[in-house]
Design a protein around this motif. Sequence first.
Motif, PDB file in Angstrom:
ATOM      1  N   SER A  38       0.950  -1.107   0.003  1.00  0.00           N
ATOM      2  CA  SER A  38      -0.102   0.099  -0.095  1.00  0.00           C
ATOM      3  C   SER A  38       0.817   1.236   0.009  1.00  0.00           C
ATOM      4  O   SER A  38       0.568   2.152  -0.585  1.00  0.00           O
ATOM      5  N   ARG A  39       1.960   1.282   0.831  1.00  0.00           N
ATOM      6  CA  ARG A  39       2.871   2.365   0.858  1.00  0.00           C
ATOM      7  C   ARG A  39       3.697   2.505  -0.453  1.00  0.00           C
ATOM      8  O   ARG A  39       3.687   3.714  -0.998  1.00  0.00           O
ATOM      9  N   GLN A  40       4.039   1.677  -1.125  1.00  0.00           N
ATOM     10  CA  GLN A  40       4.546   1.810  -2.421  1.00  0.00           C
ATOM     11  C   GLN A  40       3.787   2.077  -3.416  1.00  0.00           C
ATOM     12  O   GLN A  40       4.203   3.084  -4.184  1.00  0.00           O
ATOM     13  N   ALA A  41       2.404   1.785  -3.386  1.00  0.00           N
ATOM     14  CA  ALA A  41       1.416   2.189  -4.387  1.00  0.00           C
ATOM     15  C   ALA A  41       1.049   3.809  -4.115  1.00  0.00           C
ATOM     16  O   ALA A  41       0.794   4.361  -5.148  1.00  0.00           O
ATOM     17  N   GLU A  42       1.081   4.285  -2.813  1.00  0.00           N
ATOM     18  CA  GLU A  42       0.786   5.528  -2.838  1.00  0.00           C
ATOM     19  C   GLU A  42       2.216   6.477  -3.261  1.00  0.00           C
ATOM     20  O   GLU A  42       1.889   7.525  -3.968  1.00  0.00           O
ATOM     21  N   ILE A  43       3.299   5.954  -2.981  1.00  0.00           N
ATOM     22  CA  ILE A  43       4.345   6.562  -3.478  1.00  0.00           C
ATOM     23  C   ILE A  43       4.364   6.765  -5.029  1.00  0.00           C
ATOM     24  O   ILE A  43       4.462   7.542  -5.563  1.00  0.00           O
ATOM     25  N   GLN A  44       3.860   5.877  -5.774  1.00  0.00           N
ATOM     26  CA  GLN A  44       3.654   5.534  -7.204  1.00  0.00           C
ATOM     27  C   GLN A  44       2.613   6.740  -7.830  1.00  0.00           C
ATOM     28  O   GLN A  44       2.915   7.181  -8.602  1.00  0.00           O
ATOM     29  N   ARG A  45       1.664   6.525  -7.069  1.00  0.00           N
ATOM     30  CA  ARG A  45       0.511   7.565  -7.241  1.00  0.00           C
ATOM     31  C   ARG A  45       0.855   8.865  -7.292  1.00  0.00           C
ATOM     32  O   ARG A  45       0.561   9.886  -8.161  1.00  0.00           O
ATOM     33  N   GLN A  46       1.761   9.424  -6.187  1.00  0.00           N
ATOM     34  CA  GLN A  46       1.898  10.675  -6.007  1.00  0.00           C
ATOM     35  C   GLN A  46       2.827  11.164  -6.991  1.00  0.00           C
ATOM     36  O   GLN A  46       3.037  12.434  -7.541  1.00  0.00           O
ATOM     37  N   GLN A  47       3.859  10.254  -7.297  1.00  0.00           N
ATOM     38  CA  GLN A  47       4.867  10.503  -8.457  1.00  0.00           C
ATOM     39  C   GLN A  47       4.338  10.589  -9.890  1.00  0.00           C
ATOM     40  O   GLN A  47       4.745  11.572 -10.465  1.00  0.00           O
TER      41      GLN A  47
END
Length: 357
Positions: A38-47
């Motif tokens: 979930s954390r990695q998905a949020e980082i990717q979304r923000q990028q």
Amino acid sequence: MSEQKRAADNNTYRLGSGSNAYRLGGGSSTPSTSDEASRQAEIQRQQEEANKLAEATRQAEEAARPKTLMVPNEFTTIQSAIDAARTGDTVHVRAGTYHEQLTLKSGVQLIGDGADKVTVRYEVKNVILTVSQCNSGLVSDMQFAHIGKEKGDSGTAAVFCTASNIEFLRCKVSKAGGAGIQLTGKDNSSIRQCEFSGCGWSGIYVAEIGTNPVIIDNHCHDNSIYGIDVCDGACPRIENNECAGSYWAGIRILGTGTSPEVLGNRCNHNLGNGIIITKGAGPRTENNDCHNNARTGILVGDKGTAPALINNRCNNNGLNGIAIETISVPSAFSGNTASGNKGKLNIDRKATIVTHK
């Protein structure tokens, strides 16, 4: 094993004992697999959102940057390039002859390879270039010419400019049915370093109250009636122009309230007069040369006509140097010189003038 030791081994701490005890911490400190995903998905979304914003900013900056639209390289007609242009863009026209009518857009620069290299032609009785309500813009280094004949005051202008404020620079207008360029409707454009020749009425025609263009460093020659014609209350600045070879006058100023500045012009070798001021006009006419005209250097006529005539030079004309009708009273008259004129008087302030054109 004691209860305290078991708690320590499990990385927990117990406060109290028995049923009154409670835990602080405990268990493994490593996040679960689902939490990390979930954390990695949020980082990717923000990028991705940041990348989209950066791209949108780049595209907006690119769209706002002035462009040069090439004719005929990118656009087959001049008008199609003008239609595609935005404020600040330049339409660059390469050498050639183009058969089309044009309407300029505000803020667009229309530039040719040179007035001797780029010609826009269209049939007489049609305006070739229309400029209406353009707050800014430029037309330079092009020639406009009518095809066919249509002579006289009812003829159609090759270039029509109204309610605008643009610059005409180093253009040529030839063989217009009426005026080479007509400015009206409170137009305040500027015309500089242009050439007007062979036009059926005048090279430059300026009319109506509030129409106050700047007309500087132009060459108006061999036009049927006038080089520059100003009437109906217009008040342009007419400075350092050369007006020769016109039938009635190099420059005519006509009508009550018509009070332009006529400064430092050369009105020589016209078939009629150098400058005509008539029908109640009141221009400031200063430091002009009017030589070798077939009739009079400066001709002033009609009741209420009150020009300021200052430091003008009128020599070697076919009649008088300066002729002022008895019913006309200049608002100022000083420093004018005239010599070598073939009439009875070099300066005649009691002239009888039969016909005004």
